[in-house]
Design a protein around this motif. Structure first.
Motif, mmCIF file in Angstrom:
data_model
loop_
_atom_site.group_PDB
_atom_site.id
_atom_site.type_symbol
_atom_site.label_atom_id
_atom_site.label_comp_id
_atom_site.label_asym_id
_atom_site.label_seq_id
_atom_site.Cartn_x
_atom_site.Cartn_y
_atom_site.Cartn_z
ATOM 1 N N ASN A 1 -7.499 1.791 1.653
ATOM 2 C CA ASN A 1 -7.390 3.238 1.399
ATOM 3 C C ASN A 1 -6.031 3.630 0.817
ATOM 4 O O ASN A 1 -5.896 4.676 0.178
ATOM 5 N N LEU A 2 -5.028 2.787 1.078
ATOM 6 C CA LEU A 2 -3.693 3.123 0.578
ATOM 7 C C LEU A 2 -3.592 2.922 -0.929
ATOM 8 O O LEU A 2 -2.698 3.467 -1.583
ATOM 9 N N ALA A 3 -4.526 2.148 -1.488
ATOM 10 C CA ALA A 3 -4.528 1.964 -2.942
ATOM 11 C C ALA A 3 -4.783 3.288 -3.642
ATOM 12 O O ALA A 3 -4.266 3.548 -4.744
ATOM 13 N N ALA A 4 -5.562 4.145 -2.973
ATOM 14 C CA ALA A 4 -5.876 5.452 -3.561
ATOM 15 C C ALA A 4 -4.638 6.350 -3.631
ATOM 16 O O ALA A 4 -4.621 7.339 -4.371
ATOM 17 N N LEU A 5 -3.613 5.991 -2.877
ATOM 18 C CA LEU A 5 -2.384 6.789 -2.889
ATOM 19 C C LEU A 5 -1.416 6.307 -3.965
ATOM 20 O O LEU A 5 -0.289 6.799 -4.062
ATOM 21 N N GLY A 6 -1.832 5.313 -4.699
ATOM 22 C CA GLY A 6 -0.989 4.834 -5.782
ATOM 23 C C GLY A 6 -0.269 3.548 -5.485
ATOM 24 O O GLY A 6 0.506 3.051 -6.307
ATOM 25 N N LEU A 7 -0.494 2.981 -4.320
ATOM 26 C CA LEU A 7 0.163 1.712 -3.991
ATOM 27 C C LEU A 7 -0.581 0.551 -4.633
ATOM 28 O O LEU A 7 -1.801 0.590 -4.768
ATOM 29 N N ALA B 1 0.014 -4.050 -5.405
ATOM 30 C CA ALA B 1 0.832 -5.222 -5.071
ATOM 31 C C ALA B 1 2.178 -5.142 -5.795
ATOM 32 O O ALA B 1 2.249 -4.695 -6.943
ATOM 33 N N GLU B 2 3.233 -5.537 -5.107
ATOM 34 C CA GLU B 2 4.608 -5.549 -5.617
ATOM 35 C C GLU B 2 5.245 -4.169 -5.646
ATOM 36 O O GLU B 2 6.413 -4.031 -6.012
ATOM 37 N N SER B 3 4.486 -3.112 -5.301
ATOM 38 C CA SER B 3 5.125 -1.782 -5.324
ATOM 39 C C SER B 3 5.887 -1.566 -4.021
ATOM 40 O O SER B 3 5.557 -2.126 -2.980
ATOM 41 N N GLU B 4 6.918 -0.755 -4.117
ATOM 42 C CA GLU B 4 7.741 -0.477 -2.929
ATOM 43 C C GLU B 4 7.152 0.723 -2.205
ATOM 44 O O GLU B 4 6.725 1.685 -2.835
ATOM 45 N N VAL B 5 7.086 0.616 -0.919
ATOM 46 C CA VAL B 5 6.554 1.727 -0.130
ATOM 47 C C VAL B 5 7.614 2.128 0.890
ATOM 48 O O VAL B 5 8.307 1.301 1.456
ATOM 49 N N SER B 6 7.759 3.414 1.089
ATOM 50 C CA SER B 6 8.716 3.902 2.097
ATOM 51 C C SER B 6 8.012 4.909 2.991
ATOM 52 O O SER B 6 7.061 5.576 2.589
ATOM 53 N N VAL C 1 1.685 -0.616 17.123
ATOM 54 C CA VAL C 1 1.032 0.317 16.198
ATOM 55 C C VAL C 1 1.811 1.629 16.216
ATOM 56 O O VAL C 1 2.118 2.157 17.286
ATOM 57 N N GLU C 2 2.145 2.098 15.030
ATOM 58 C CA GLU C 2 2.847 3.385 14.936
ATOM 59 C C GLU C 2 2.123 4.261 13.931
ATOM 60 O O GLU C 2 1.634 3.766 12.924
ATOM 61 N N GLU C 3 2.094 5.557 14.199
ATOM 62 C CA GLU C 3 1.576 6.494 13.221
ATOM 63 C C GLU C 3 2.751 6.888 12.325
ATOM 64 O O GLU C 3 3.828 7.233 12.830
ATOM 65 N N ILE C 4 2.545 6.803 11.024
ATOM 66 C CA ILE C 4 3.674 7.033 10.094
ATOM 67 C C ILE C 4 3.292 8.049 9.018
ATOM 68 O O ILE C 4 2.112 8.422 8.889
ATOM 69 N N ARG C 5 4.329 8.499 8.304
ATOM 70 C CA ARG C 5 4.102 9.373 7.124
ATOM 71 C C ARG C 5 4.645 8.613 5.918
ATOM 72 O O ARG C 5 5.816 8.236 5.897
ATOM 73 N N LEU C 6 3.781 8.414 4.956
ATOM 74 C CA LEU C 6 4.214 7.728 3.738
ATOM 75 C C LEU C 6 4.904 8.741 2.835
ATOM 76 O O LEU C 6 4.465 9.885 2.727
ATOM 77 N N GLN D 1 2.657 10.249 0.102
ATOM 78 C CA GLN D 1 1.566 11.165 0.505
ATOM 79 C C GLN D 1 1.738 11.489 1.995
ATOM 80 O O GLN D 1 1.034 10.956 2.846
ATOM 81 N N PRO D 2 2.637 12.355 2.343
ATOM 82 C CA PRO D 2 2.970 12.607 3.757
ATOM 83 C C PRO D 2 1.802 13.157 4.569
ATOM 84 O O PRO D 2 1.755 12.969 5.786
ATOM 85 N N ASP D 3 0.847 13.822 3.921
ATOM 86 C CA ASP D 3 -0.251 14.433 4.691
ATOM 87 C C ASP D 3 -1.376 13.453 5.015
ATOM 88 O O ASP D 3 -2.210 13.719 5.861
ATOM 89 N N ALA D 4 -1.419 12.304 4.322
ATOM 90 C CA ALA D 4 -2.516 11.350 4.552
ATOM 91 C C ALA D 4 -2.263 10.582 5.850
ATOM 92 O O ALA D 4 -1.131 10.232 6.144
#
Lengths: 167, 356
Positions: B137-143, B145-150, B94-99, B102-105
């Protein structure tokens, strides 16, 4: 016969087997004679009809309800209860209740009928009717033993025992 | 000659019939008790079953396997093949990450073996759970299915990683953390990991034995995920411990007191049978018939009516509870004639005649 408190009821209770006997023996012949007891207090099913109460005596010697009712109806007429056979027991007068208990004992085929103060609190006319009912029991074959301090009842008996008076 | 058995039985009907008001009262109370036993028992069991389902849904039968030595991911993941084990899988990290989007979420990267994913997202079909899964909850950030996330590691902003989201999972229901997580499903290997096991409820009593047998080299213990375990879990073993098991007992006592009080009030009537030469013990037949007419029959009719009324919602545990409760209630009623015999056995004929 004997005064109040002399032990007449206790003696009848002992003969009937419902009072404890601390000393002495009671011999009854025949040994398993059917003994019936009528008491001053009413021992009737108050919510049932007079007919049903009388029939219970006949049922107690193995008759069916139907046969018992026929016996009860005849006996009821003989002791002068013909008019109140369909009345509930709680509607009967004191004298009628006594007669109902005596008739039930006859219906039960009692070989010994113990009557404890059957005429207490009754007027003279009623006492005569009770005496007639007791005689009827004797006619039906019962040995009738009456505990009383009523000389009117004693006069109609074949034998009067007053052991308390002698002592 | 004495009373025939047949007429004695009929006396058990004539008595209540002659005293109808008292008999009707007893019958009504017996019927009310019977209805209460059926309805209250079913309500109790249904409520407990609902709570039990919620408990199971929330992961009440999930445990973390803690071993004296490391538990391998592979052993953990294959444990799900054992009968009685619903899900089993390991958390690889488990790692805490910044998307980037939305880096603050708050967000987490969770790497798990395939066996664990169905336990994380029970609302999703198991065969769909593979690859990269984004929590709801990540759907609320605009993600989607098939979208690229970094993303970057929270402590090392210079790292830069990306992936294609395979699916957005529905709400986990098990842990809010999963809803904020980017879950990467990876094959299990021999490395150690945090092993999570969910048992079938029916197998939960044997959970320790099952796990100990499977992880025999690790001397393991099981830590419940839900801490502390919730109260009021209805299982078949606990059906006998419901508060409503008291209803047939208390109801039976109420009926017994009422009926015995009526018999006691009529003791001079029962004494008449003795005066007519009936032996005391033969009165049992009268008491049995009176009990049947005044208590058992009304209770049976009320039970049948109430059971028919609740039949549509009757569950298997409910049926067991109903059977148990009715058995207790009718056993109480069956004891009534014995109570009557004992009660009137203490009555002296001479006292009863004099109304004492």
């Amino acid at each position: 016969m004997g005064p109040s408190g002399a032990g007449k009821s206790t003696l009848l209770g002992a003969i009937a087997g419902i009072s404890d006997v601390s000393a002495g023996t009671i011999a009854i012949h025949p040994p398993h004679a059917r003994i019936a007891l009528t008491t001053q207090a009413s021992t009737l099913f108050m919510e049932r009809t007079t007919l049903d109460n009388l029939a219970l005596g006949a049922i107690s010697r193995g008759l069916t309800m139907q046969a018992a009712r026929e016996v009860a109806r005849d006996l009821g007429g003989e002791v002068g209860l013909g008019e109140v056979l369909e009345s509930r027991a709680h509607q009967l007068s004191g004298g009628e209740r006594q007669r109902a208990m005596i008739a039930r004992s006859i219906a039960a085929g009692a070989q010994v009928l113990l009557a404890d103060e059957p005429t207490a609190s009754l007027d003279l006319a009623s006492r005569d009717i009770i005496c007639s009912a007791l005689r009827l029991a004797a006619v039906h074959g019962s040995v009738v033993i009456v505990a009383t301090h009523d000389s009117h009842v004693a006069d109609s008996a074949d034998t009067v025992l007053s052991p308390w008076a002698e002592s | 000659m004495s009373f025939s058995n047949r007429e004695l039985s009929r006396e058990g009907v004539r008595g209540p019939w002659a005293r109808r008001s008292g008999s009707i009262l007893s019958a009504v109370i017996a019927a009310v008790v019977a209805v209460a036993v059926v309805v209250l028992g079913q309500l109790d069991v249904n409520e407990r079953t609902t709570r039990w389902k919620e408990f199971a849904r929330d992961g009440g039968y999930s445990y973390a396997v803690v071993g004296s030595t490391a538990v391998s991911q592979y052993e953990c993941d294959t444990f799900r093949g054992v009968a009685g084990v619903r899900h089993s899988g390991a958390i690889r990290g488990v790692e805490e990450i910044r998307l980037r989007i939305q880096p603050d979420a708050p967000a987490y990267l969770v790497r798990v073996t395939p066996g664990l994913v169905p336990a994380m997202f029970p609302a999703e079909p198991e065969d769909a759970l593979a690859g990269v899964i984004a929590g709801s909850n990540l759907a609320a950030l605009g993600l989607d299915a098939e979208s690229e996330v970094s993303w970057t590691d929270k402590t090392r902003p210079e790292t830069d990683r990306d992936a294609v989201v395979g699916m957005i999972a529905r709400e986990s229901g098990r842990s809010p953390t999963w809803d904020d997580a980017l879950v990467i499903v990876e094959p299990a290997d021999r490395e150690d990991g945090t092993c999570i096991v969910e048992f079938d409820p029916a197998a939960s009593p044997f959970a320790v034995a099952l796990a100990a047998g499977w992880f025999s080299a690790n001397n393991i213990t099981l830590d419940p995920i839900l801490d502390p375990p919730r109260e009021g879990i209805a299982s078949l073993e606990l059906i006998g411990a419901r508060p409503t098991t008291l209803v047939p007992l208390l109801g039976g006592i109420v009926v017994a007191i009422l009926v015995c009080a009526q018999w006691w009030g009529r003791r001079n009537e029962f004494v008449i049978y003795r005066l007519l030469g009936l032996r005391h013990w033969r009165l049992w037949r009268v008491f049995v018939c009176e009990t049947l007419v005044v208590v058992v029959l009304p209770a049976l009719i009320a039970t049948a009516g109430a059971t028919l009324g609740t039949l549509h919602g009757l569950t298997h545990p409910g049926a067991i509870a109903l059977g148990w409760d009715l058995t207790v209630m009718f056993m109480m009623f069956v004891l009534l004639p014995v109570c009557g015999l004992i009660l009137l056995g203490r009555v002296r004929t001479t006292d009863a005649i004099r109304g004492r």
